[in-house]
Design an enzyme around this catalytic site. Structure first.
Site, PDB file in Angstrom:
ATOM      1  N   ASP A 385     -12.587   9.433   0.484  1.00  0.00           N
ATOM      2  CA  ASP A 385     -12.779   9.449  -0.958  1.00  0.00           C
ATOM      3  C   ASP A 385     -14.164  10.039  -1.232  1.00  0.00           C
ATOM      4  O   ASP A 385     -15.188   9.393  -0.943  1.00  0.00           O
ATOM      5  CB  ASP A 385     -12.657   8.020  -1.499  1.00  0.00           C
ATOM      6  CG  ASP A 385     -12.713   7.948  -3.015  1.00  0.00           C
ATOM      7  OD1 ASP A 385     -13.227   8.903  -3.645  1.00  0.00           O
ATOM      8  OD2 ASP A 385     -12.277   6.925  -3.579  1.00  0.00           O
ATOM      9  N   HIS A 386     -14.189  11.221  -1.809  1.00  0.00           N
ATOM     10  CA  HIS A 386     -15.458  11.929  -1.994  1.00  0.00           C
ATOM     11  C   HIS A 386     -16.333  11.282  -3.062  1.00  0.00           C
ATOM     12  O   HIS A 386     -17.527  11.609  -3.176  1.00  0.00           O
ATOM     13  CB  HIS A 386     -15.189  13.397  -2.344  1.00  0.00           C
ATOM     14  CG  HIS A 386     -16.265  14.327  -1.869  1.00  0.00           C
ATOM     15  ND1 HIS A 386     -17.425  13.898  -1.268  1.00  0.00           N
ATOM     16  CD2 HIS A 386     -16.362  15.682  -1.904  1.00  0.00           C
ATOM     17  CE1 HIS A 386     -18.181  14.927  -0.966  1.00  0.00           C
ATOM     18  NE2 HIS A 386     -17.556  16.034  -1.349  1.00  0.00           N
TER      19      HIS A 386
END
Length: 413
Positions: A385-386
């Site tokens: 998850d950036h």
């Protein structure tokens, strides 16, 4: 003067205990005769239990998740004396179990899907929610349920309507195509596992900005070590698989990078760091992919992990699954090494923030000390998850993990 009346579960057929999945009233609420009070759900059907009187709810005797059977008290009701007398004069049926149960119970075996064909086959929702959906002209197939087994609650329905009114639910629709125009076709119903997985994966893909970092681990020594101890494990009654070592290495890497062992707070402003290491492991079954959780991986040895993984995987394939098998994971491993492939992009199992994809190890020449030497290389793919993990952290994590798999002695440091 009001009379206090107990409203009980009527005859519900052959079921000794059925779960309460919704409570539709609250203390102090005025209810009418035949108004639905609770929703019960068995493995095959759901039903709403109506009130036998009109009155005011005094006290609830059940809650969501309770197992109840015929005769259990649902709630106490303050009934006007005149109304109570009228109900009693209607035949005294309340006191006779056979007649009373017949009057108050809806048909016990009515499948919920049969009430609203437009809602779609396989949708889990109570009759009350289905009625409201029909009134609002909402297709329940479009709603992700938050209840048990993916059940769509009234709150889910209303939240969907609010989102749609704000313009937040306007995804372009896929065109409906009649494929039989082009040749013979056959429709095959998806299993429950595949339908639920599809919903969860779609939600994660829409909400989580995915990035995937790839690397390779030199597992030549690890594989030699595993094979050297495989016979000892077999004598103890389990297989010593590569995934057991991957679990242990992942646990150590998560300790070194706590932000990967975390979840993003719903506000988006805080990170929830988890002080436990529970790892989900994808298991291929006839019903589809399931992800049971191996708990406290950091506190267990390789042999213990291998034994627990083997037992858990077999239970999943045999269909012996418990709800808590799938709860609490802080990270997931999806290993396709037994099938093949060189790399892939796994979808993050939100609210986790990362997932490790493992492909098949291959022997290939690696340049070392002025010569090519044969080494067993294991492809790794880390999706993350950036919003939580930046590219540098992801790269450091997977490099650290590769080093752990490349030299088991690092696990002791």
């Amino acid at each position: 003067m009001a009379e206090i009346v107990e409203v009980r579960i009527p005859d519900i057929g052959d079921f000794d205990a059925v779960e309460v999945v919704e409570v539709l009233v609250e203390p102090g609420q005025r209810v009418a005769k035949d108004q639905s009070l609770i929703t019960l759900e068995s493995d095959k059907a759901s039903m709403e239990v109506p009130s036998t009187h009109a009155g005011t709810v005094e006290e609830l005797k059940v809650k969501v998740g309770d197992q109840v059977g015929q005769g259990a008290v649902i709630l106490t009701l303050a009934v006007d004396e005149a109304a109570a007398t009228e109900a009693a004069e209607a035949g005294g049926a309340e006191a006779a179990p056979e007649a009373g149960a017949t009057e108050t119970a809806p048909p016990p075996a009515a499948p919920p899907a049969a009430e609203t064909p437009a809602a779609g086959d396989g949708v889990y929702a109570s009759p009350g929610v289905r009625r409201l959906a029909r009134e609002l002209e909402v297709d329940l197939d479009r709603i992700q349920g938050s209840g048990r087994k993916g059940r769509i609650t009234k709150e889910d329905l209303l939240a969907y309507v609010k989102t749609a009114m704000r313009g937040g639910g306007a995804l372009p629709e896929m065109p409906v195509i009649d494929f039989s125009r082009f040749g013979p076709v056959e429709e095959k119903r998806l299993s429950r596992v595949r339908r639920v997985s599809a919903q969860n994966l779609h939600r994660s893909w829409l909400h989580v900005p995915h990035v995937t970092q790839h690397d390779e681990a030199d597992v030549t020594e690890l594989e030699a070590f595993r094979k050297a101890h495989a016979e000892e494990a077999r004598k103890r009654g389990f297989k010593l698989t590569p995934v057991a070592f991957q679990l242990k290495a992942v646990a150590a890497a998560l300790k070194a990078f706590p932000e990967v062992n975390a979840s993003l707070h719903p506000s988006g402003e805080r990170l929830i760091l988890k002080r436990y290491v529970h790892v989900g492991v994808a298991v291929d079954t006839d019903d589809g992919l399931v992800v049971p959780v191996i708990r406290d991986v950091d506190r267990k040895g390789i042999f213990q992990l291998a034994e627990e993984l083997g037992e858990t995987s077999q239970r999943m394939r045999d269909g012996q699954r418990r709800p808590d098998d799938f709860q609490g994971a802080s990270f997931t491993i999806s290993s396709l090494g037994g099938i093949g492939g060189t790399s892939f992009t796994p979808i993050v199992n939100a609210p986790e923030v990362a997932i490790l994809g493992v492909s098949r190890a291959v022997m290939r020449p690696v340049w070392s000390d002025g010569a090519f030497v044969p080494r067993l290389m294991l492809p790794l793919s880390l999706s993350y998850d950036h919003r939580v993990i930046d590219g540098a952290t992801a790269a450091r994590f997977i490099v650290h993990l590769s080093a752990l798999l490349g030299d088991l002695r690092r696990l002791l440091l």
